[in-house]
Design an enzyme around this catalytic site. Sequence first.
Site, PDB file in Angstrom:
ATOM      1  N   ILE A   1      49.792  47.391  62.668  1.00 32.69           N
ATOM      2  CA  ILE A   1      49.973  45.956  62.911  1.00 32.69           C
ATOM      3  C   ILE A   1      50.397  45.755  64.365  1.00 32.69           C
ATOM      4  O   ILE A   1      51.394  46.312  64.811  1.00 32.69           O
ATOM      5  CB  ILE A   1      51.034  45.374  61.952  1.00 32.69           C
ATOM      6  CG1 ILE A   1      50.623  45.629  60.499  1.00 32.69           C
ATOM      7  CG2 ILE A   1      51.235  43.883  62.205  1.00 32.69           C
ATOM      8  CD1 ILE A   1      51.775  45.618  59.524  1.00 32.69           C
ATOM      9  N   ARG A   2      49.632  44.957  65.077  1.00 35.21           N
ATOM     10  CA  ARG A   2      49.885  44.766  66.501  1.00 35.21           C
ATOM     11  C   ARG A   2      50.018  43.299  66.893  1.00 35.21           C
ATOM     12  O   ARG A   2      50.661  42.987  67.886  1.00 35.21           O
ATOM     13  CB  ARG A   2      48.725  45.383  67.312  1.00 35.21           C
ATOM     14  CG  ARG A   2      48.464  46.864  67.027  1.00 35.21           C
ATOM     15  CD  ARG A   2      49.586  47.740  67.524  1.00 35.21           C
ATOM     16  NE  ARG A   2      49.354  49.153  67.256  1.00 35.21           N
ATOM     17  CZ  ARG A   2      49.978  49.857  66.317  1.00 35.21           C
ATOM     18  NH1 ARG A   2      50.871  49.253  65.529  1.00 35.21           N
ATOM     19  NH2 ARG A   2      49.734  51.135  66.146  1.00 35.21           N
TER      20      ARG A   2
ATOM     21  N   GLY B   1      56.089  49.010  64.360  1.00 36.92           N
ATOM     22  CA  GLY B   1      56.822  50.112  64.967  1.00 36.92           C
ATOM     23  C   GLY B   1      56.573  50.311  66.445  1.00 36.92           C
ATOM     24  O   GLY B   1      57.319  49.834  67.295  1.00 36.92           O
TER      25      GLY B   1
ATOM     26  N   ASP C   1      53.397  48.567  56.531  1.00 36.50           N
ATOM     27  CA  ASP C   1      53.662  49.112  57.864  1.00 36.50           C
ATOM     28  C   ASP C   1      52.511  50.030  58.248  1.00 36.50           C
ATOM     29  O   ASP C   1      52.310  51.051  57.605  1.00 36.50           O
ATOM     30  CB  ASP C   1      54.985  49.876  57.803  1.00 36.50           C
ATOM     31  CG  ASP C   1      55.235  50.780  59.002  1.00 36.50           C
ATOM     32  OD1 ASP C   1      54.538  50.632  60.017  1.00 36.50           O
ATOM     33  OD2 ASP C   1      56.130  51.637  58.930  1.00 36.50           O
TER      34      ASP C   1
ATOM     35  N   HIS D   1      53.895  56.427  57.298  1.00 40.63           N
ATOM     36  CA  HIS D   1      54.788  56.838  58.387  1.00 40.63           C
ATOM     37  C   HIS D   1      54.054  56.837  59.730  1.00 40.63           C
ATOM     38  O   HIS D   1      54.237  57.716  60.562  1.00 40.63           O
ATOM     39  CB  HIS D   1      55.378  58.227  58.106  1.00 40.63           C
ATOM     40  CG  HIS D   1      56.759  58.420  58.677  1.00 40.63           C
ATOM     41  ND1 HIS D   1      57.901  58.267  57.928  1.00 40.63           N
ATOM     42  CD2 HIS D   1      57.183  58.727  59.924  1.00 40.63           C
ATOM     43  CE1 HIS D   1      58.961  58.499  58.688  1.00 40.63           C
ATOM     44  NE2 HIS D   1      58.550  58.772  59.906  1.00 40.63           N
TER      45      HIS D   1
ATOM     46  N   LYS E   1      60.531  53.430  51.457  1.00 43.38           N
ATOM     47  CA  LYS E   1      59.441  53.385  52.435  1.00 43.38           C
ATOM     48  C   LYS E   1      58.597  54.652  52.343  1.00 43.38           C
ATOM     49  O   LYS E   1      59.126  55.758  52.362  1.00 43.38           O
ATOM     50  CB  LYS E   1      60.029  53.240  53.844  1.00 43.38           C
ATOM     51  CG  LYS E   1      59.014  53.178  54.970  1.00 43.38           C
ATOM     52  CD  LYS E   1      59.725  52.924  56.293  1.00 43.38           C
ATOM     53  CE  LYS E   1      58.749  52.879  57.457  1.00 43.38           C
ATOM     54  NZ  LYS E   1      58.230  54.235  57.786  1.00 43.38           N
TER      55      LYS E   1
END
Length: 337
Positions: A270-271, A290, A267, A236, A212
């Site tokens: 994204i909602r 996240g 990542d 991140h 990642k």
Amino acid sequence: MNYKEVLKNARINLNGSCRVCHACNGVACAGEVPGMGGKGTGEAFKANYDSLNSYKLNMRVIHDAKDPDTSIEIFGKKMDIPVFAAPVSGTTLNMGGKFTEEEYISWVIGGCLDAGIYPMVGDTAVDSFLITNLEQLGKFGGEGIVFIKPWENANVIKKIKMAEEVGAFAVGMDIDACGLITLALHGKPVMPKTVEEIREIVESTKLPFILKGIMTPDEAELAVEAGVDAIVVSNHGGRVLDQTPGVAEVLPEIAERVKGKITILADGGIRSGVDILKMIALGADAVLIGRPFVTASFGGQREGVKTYIENLKGELKSAMVLTGCKDIKSVNKRIIY
């Protein structure tokens, strides 16, 4: 419980560490690390949100995609939608401290499994948090993925063995945490890795291994060379390096270079179900989300997490109907305007 109630409760329970803004775009929390914000100016967090938002969808309604299949199979597991809860930890450092790490992660794991997807858990500067996360994952039969920070290799491999012992079905390393300020504050020795060092870690386990923190096509190719099973295109959450581009900006070129050679996860920003659809169209096989899982868990515990995921399912299915996609495999750049 509806999602509006979840958000209302979260604003209280996060104790000011997150404002639970109408748009989770990194503006109000810019520079708040530790906290939930992006590093420095916060532009990398904002770029994730803005770059994904800049893509628009072609609406198509003359087709036979009347009941789209939103499910996928990945790492040998079937999922209702192509979404993982990203490995977010640090209740005391970043989330206001009202709930313990044990409470928080148990709600995320339970809510994900209740709703037909899988959680990712990870470690932090606080050594006990990984132990807590693994214990909680073990209580759910190990049904999840464990991410380890880029410590020295011997320590990474040791922690991978711990993940294997609780039954995790895949493991990974968030290599972009090599510059994470919260680790630096605790004097933790994290570091970048060479291809050879990554290969040593990959070869230490029989589980699928995920790297990642890939943001360029050349490093995606190096990940393939190192033998990893999957990459996460990620900065991140904008928390390690100021002024990076957004994930949605770099994903298409990375996908063009390594699609089919390696599983591609993405990542960043994204909602919603629409956001999931966009990322798949841009080249991801599945996505990680996240911060919204922090909000959902603090606002509604296990039920709040499930409620959020059920919302995502409905949004994704509706968006697939309105773009003419029968299943996830049929989602491609054709739907992007």
